[in-house]
Design an enzyme around this catalytic site. Structure first.
Site, PDB file in Angstrom:
ATOM      1  N   ASN A 273       0.842  -1.201   0.000  1.00 57.82           N
ATOM      2  CA  ASN A 273       0.000   0.000   0.000  1.00 57.82           C
ATOM      3  C   ASN A 273       0.880   1.256   0.000  1.00 57.82           C
ATOM      4  O   ASN A 273       1.807   1.367   0.799  1.00 57.82           O
ATOM      5  CB  ASN A 273      -0.889   0.024   1.240  1.00 57.82           C
ATOM      6  CG  ASN A 273      -1.525  -1.313   1.532  1.00 57.82           C
ATOM      7  OD1 ASN A 273      -2.274  -1.845   0.741  1.00 57.82           O
ATOM      8  ND2 ASN A 273      -1.195  -1.870   2.701  1.00 57.82           N
ATOM      9  N   HIS A 305      11.419  -5.772  -1.009  1.00 55.04           N
ATOM     10  CA  HIS A 305      10.420  -6.114  -2.018  1.00 55.04           C
ATOM     11  C   HIS A 305       9.283  -5.084  -2.013  1.00 55.04           C
ATOM     12  O   HIS A 305       8.919  -4.529  -3.068  1.00 55.04           O
ATOM     13  CB  HIS A 305       9.867  -7.506  -1.725  1.00 55.04           C
ATOM     14  CG  HIS A 305       8.871  -8.003  -2.727  1.00 55.04           C
ATOM     15  ND1 HIS A 305       9.191  -8.927  -3.688  1.00 55.04           N
ATOM     16  CD2 HIS A 305       7.560  -7.712  -2.915  1.00 55.04           C
ATOM     17  CE1 HIS A 305       8.117  -9.178  -4.429  1.00 55.04           C
ATOM     18  NE2 HIS A 305       7.115  -8.452  -3.966  1.00 55.04           N
ATOM     19  N   GLU A 306       8.728  -4.808  -0.837  1.00 55.09           N
ATOM     20  CA  GLU A 306       7.565  -3.920  -0.763  1.00 55.09           C
ATOM     21  C   GLU A 306       7.929  -2.472  -1.065  1.00 55.09           C
ATOM     22  O   GLU A 306       7.145  -1.759  -1.710  1.00 55.09           O
ATOM     23  CB  GLU A 306       6.911  -4.018   0.622  1.00 55.09           C
ATOM     24  CG  GLU A 306       6.487  -5.421   1.036  1.00 55.09           C
ATOM     25  CD  GLU A 306       5.619  -6.125   0.002  1.00 55.09           C
ATOM     26  OE1 GLU A 306       4.856  -5.438  -0.704  1.00 55.09           O
ATOM     27  OE2 GLU A 306       5.706  -7.352  -0.096  1.00 55.09           O
TER      28      GLU A 306
END
EC number: 3.4.11.-
Length: 853
Positions: A273, A305-306
């Site tokens: 998000n 990664h995020e």
């Protein structure tokens, strides 16, 4: 009314969302105002909604005087989770309106949409929080919206909450005002343009630590108050990797803040998000007393990664879910780059093939795989492609044109399609790229050497089963690389464009090793003479080959043996060199390959042969075990630290008695005088106590699990106590699974993996899953990560044809036999059955002969 996709004649430009959740009554009321533009004249407004009760809808013109119109009719389509709203007013092209919808909904513990999570704080008081998980199609469960990634818009939020809680949103807080007595309302700044699946909000009592990057981005890490001391590493790593990505991509992070939140109940590992990334606790928290080297590595990987997704996926977004691989492939590539930049001492890039290529090969060797670019329409199909193909195979085809790709398409869509957006020149639909994005599976290259002539033949790699194979005429354009016995340090390259090709070497060689350093997404098989020469070369001079090439030779040899192209005795002969190996990647590759053989021997009740393969493993790794096991690893390098854990665990699971004895001894010291155990040894010690210790040891672990609030400790305990062979304990854990009080729903897959690890728990658990299917699927949807793992593990111990057919009938009755993960699990059972028929006699003979020698 039926639409499979939203029509393009109406576009949202901005949302204002107002929510008032009630955690006590587990429901919420809401109001969303959506600014829309009529691109082409329309008879109705179509958008998504799921399980929300719509109480009123009005349409108000923007920038012109006129009264609001109430909806004259609303039609719903449950299958596609859409509603069509009709008005008396004609919706003409380029008119602008505000669509206002009031609605109510329920809050559940479902791990999707706007959902609840609860925990006990350090004082023992139960606390409930509200959090979100919208990817891929769950935003519609929280509020009516245009829930497709192409419909980007700006979002703002106002959230009503209890005073003792606070709200987090994608953007910073704008103001807080009193609301209806003891409540307060938080207002937030509008977001940049983004897709609905990236919207997030959390209402909690979490605490934070914060820092600011060199470019002024405020980074905060949140968790429940009892975990405050476990946030330091995540904060340090996040600040460093965010700055690294800004410098690498040459594009500043476009938001003023970045929040990372450890959520106690979370289905996936994490979710990107924009500006408010949510994580499972074990993917964000690090406690030096209970978190291992592997745990720390996992935290770094998931954060990298995020945060890379903030550019790939958020700033640049695929137009539709068929190109999810663009998001996940790039992020899977960048996670390694990010970790390597922040933690260069870990030498992490050497593990790249282990983490991505091998998982991709495993999934992609199925008849029921899919191309990385695949047509999907409904929620189930979309959820199913969040798999190793999109993540791990997707990474394999990502090239280095990252910065230019983002620079051109920020805030736009990142794949060519009917909206007319192009990726970039380097990503055009070239013939070679097309074969890798549109063809399912991957190639096997058969290599034959006749004097100086090298002949190559490609075919699709599929393991044989008793079922009919799908016919395949696929031809990939394969970028090949190779080294030879004459020039092992200088790789050569060529492009294989057809089904077969050949070329001449300048001189005679003993061997050729293709796919140098595992840079290509293909497997290789050699003619028997060359296999023999390659194996001889590894046995005599392993240093001739790079670490990655030693790994891939092991993998290719055992793959060829499973295909029936290489006798198993030759693969085992190659395995013999491993007693001289000191590097992590080849050792773990061999452990995985021998583990498959041992697993089939277990399933087939071949206990004598299983004991022999345990003896073989002990012989191969005894010296390394003596050198590394149970020692203080602070003086070890990173490679040795990882080997220490994997080799010690292997020897204990291979029933090496000195290892089991030491593990039980350490457990007793940890339990009684409360002497700490080195974090990396905790799973080994807990497994020994659960499987080999008295039942009282198992009970002590269970009590520790129930009373602990440490997520890393809890996951280590549940993963090991579930491997018990005591039937009473197995049935007890199954009942706890259904209660959902002590064992969180997010840990269901871990529990079932342990319960199905042996021949006592496996059949009992598969029966339990079948009998309680309706209850279980109310908690875990049939398309969820958890159910995929549960089905895979339950069918993993089945090779009897009658049981396979019975399982197929069961899934057919439940209406999910056509789901890919079900087909793959059934196929794997058939492959294991075929392996037993084709290779088991040969392997048993070799094991007996090896024992004699």
């Amino acid at each position: 009314f039926y639409l499979s996709r939203l029509p393009e004649n109406i576009e949202p430009t901005g949302y204002h969302l107002h929510l008032h959740p009630n955690f006590t009554h587990q429901n919420f009321t809401g109001h969303v105002s959506i600014n829309i533009t009529i691109v082409e004249s329309a008879e109705f407004v179509a958008l998504h909604t799921r399980e929300n009760k719509i109480t009123s809808v009005t349409l108000t013109p923007i920038n012109e005087k006129g009264k609001s119109d109430k909806a004259s009719k609303i039609l719903y389509c449950l299958n596609t989770e859409m509603m069509a709203i009709y008005f008396e007013r004609k919706l003409k092209a380029w008119d602008h309106y505000t669509l206002s919808i009031h609605f109510t909904g329920n809050l559940t513990f479902s791990l999707g949409g706007f959902y609840l999570s609860k925990y006990k704080n350090e004082k023992g008081k139960e606390t409930v929080i509200g959090t979100t998980q919208f990817e891929p199609t769950d935003a519609r469960g929280a509020f009516p919206c245009f829930d497709e990634p192409a419909f980007k818009a700006n979002f703002s939020l106002s959230m009503v909450r209890d005073k003792h809680l606070h709200t987090l949103f994608n953007t910073p807080l704008l103001s807080t005002k009193p609301h209806l007595g003891n409540l307060e309302m938080d207002e937030f700044q509008p977001t940049v343009k983004m897709s609905t699946y990236l919207v997030a909000f959390i209402v909690s009592d979490f605490v934070k630590i914060s820092n600011t990057t060199s470019t002024g981005v405020e980074v905060s890490v949140y968790a429940s108050s009892d975990k405050l001391n476990q946030l330091e590493y995540a904060l340090h790593f996040s600040c460093e990797v965010l700055s690294y990505f800004e410098d690498l991509f040459k594009i500043p992070f476009p938001l003023p803040k970045m929040d990372l939140v450890a959520v106690l109940d979370f289905a996936a590992g994490a979710m990107e998000n924009w500006g408010l990334v949510t994580y499972r606790e074990t993917a964000l928290l690090f406690d030096p007393l209970t978190s291992s080297v592997k745990d720390k590595q996992w935290v770094a990987l998931v954060i990298a990664h995020e945060l890379s997704h903030q550019w790939f996926g958020n700033l640049v977004t695929m137009e539709w879910w068929n190109d999810l691989w663009l998001n996940e492939g790039f992020a899977s590539f960048m996670e390694f780059s990010g970790v390597n930049a922040v933690e260069p001492g870990w030498a992490f890039m050497s593990e790249f093939p282990l983490r991505h290529e091998l998982r991709a090969f495993s999934a992609d060797s199925s008849n029921f795989t899919h191309p990385i670019s695949v047509n999907v329409s409904n929620s189930k199909e979309i959820n199913e492609i969040f798999d190793n193909i999109s993540y791990d195979k997707g990474k394999q085809i990502c090239n280095k044109s990252l910065t230019s790709y983002i620079s051109v398409f920020c805030y736009c869509l990142g794949i060519s399609g009917k909206r007319g957006y192009l990726i970039s020149n380097s990503f055009s639909a070239q013939a070679m790229m097309k074969t890798w994005t549109t063809l399912p599976g991957f190639p096997l290259v058969d290599v034959t050497l006749n004097e100086k002539k090298v002949s190559l033949l490609q075919s699709r790699f599929i393991y044989p089963s008793s079922n009919n194979q799908l016919s395949c005429s696929s031809v990939w354009q394969i970028p090949l690389s190779y080294v030879t016995s004459v020039d092992p340090m200088r790789p050569k390259k060529l492009l294989m464009e057809g089904k077969s090709t050949s070329f001449q070497l300048p001189q005679n060689v003993k061997w050729i090793k293709f796919n140098h350093n595992q840079t290509g997404y293909y497997k290789v098989n050699y003619d028997m003479t060359m296999w023999s020469n390659l194996i001889d070369a590894v046995l005599t001079h392993p240093e001739t080959f790079s670490v990655s090439d030693r790994s891939s030779l092991i993998e290719d040899a055992f793959s060829a043996a499973r295909l029936g192209k290489l006798p198993y005795n030759e693969a085992f002969r190659l395995a013999g060199y491993i007693s001289r190996e000191t590097m992590y990647a080849p050792i773990v590759t061999l452990i995985n390959e021998l583990g498959y053989v041992e697993e089939i021997l277990k399933i087939q009740l071949e206990e004598d042969s299983r004991s022999l393969i345990h003896r073989f493993v002990q012989l191969l790794f005894k010296d390394l075990y003596t050198e590394l096991a149970w020692k203080n690893g602070t003086s070890f390098n990173r490679n040795q630290q990882k080997l220490q854990t994997v080799v010690t665990s292997l020897m204990c699971k291979s029933k090496y008695q000195p290892c089991i004895h030491e593990a039980l001894n350490r457990f007793n010291m940890w339990r009684n005088p409360n002497i700490p155990i080195q974090p990396d040894d905790l799973p080994i010690v807990f497994h020994a106590a659960s499987v080999h210790g008295p039942l009282d040891d198992w009970k002590h672990l269970w009590d520790t699990f129930v009373n602990s609030t440490d997520p890393n400790l809890k996951v280590k305990i549940i993963a090991t106590i579930s491997q018990t062979t005591n039937l009473d304990k197995i049935l007890f854990l199954q009942s706890e699974f259904l209660k959902g009080e002590n064992i969180r729903s997010q840990d269901a897959a871990t529990l079932v993996s342990g319960l199905t690890s042996n021949l006592v728990g496996g059949p009992v658990t598969w029966r339990f899953i079948r009998q309680r299917w309706e209850e279980i699927t109310k908690i875990h949807s049939v398309a969820s990560f958890s159910m995929r793992s549960i089905v895979k593990n339950c069918l993993g111990l089945i090779t009897d044809q009658g049981e396979i057919l019975a399982a197929k009938d069961f899934f057919k009755n439940k209406g999910i036999v056509d789901m890919k993960y079900v087909q793959q699990a059934l196929e794997k059972s058939a492959i294991n059955a075929q392996w037993s028929k084709s290779h088991l006699p040969q392997v048993k003979v070799w094991l007996r002969d090896n024992e004699k020698n």
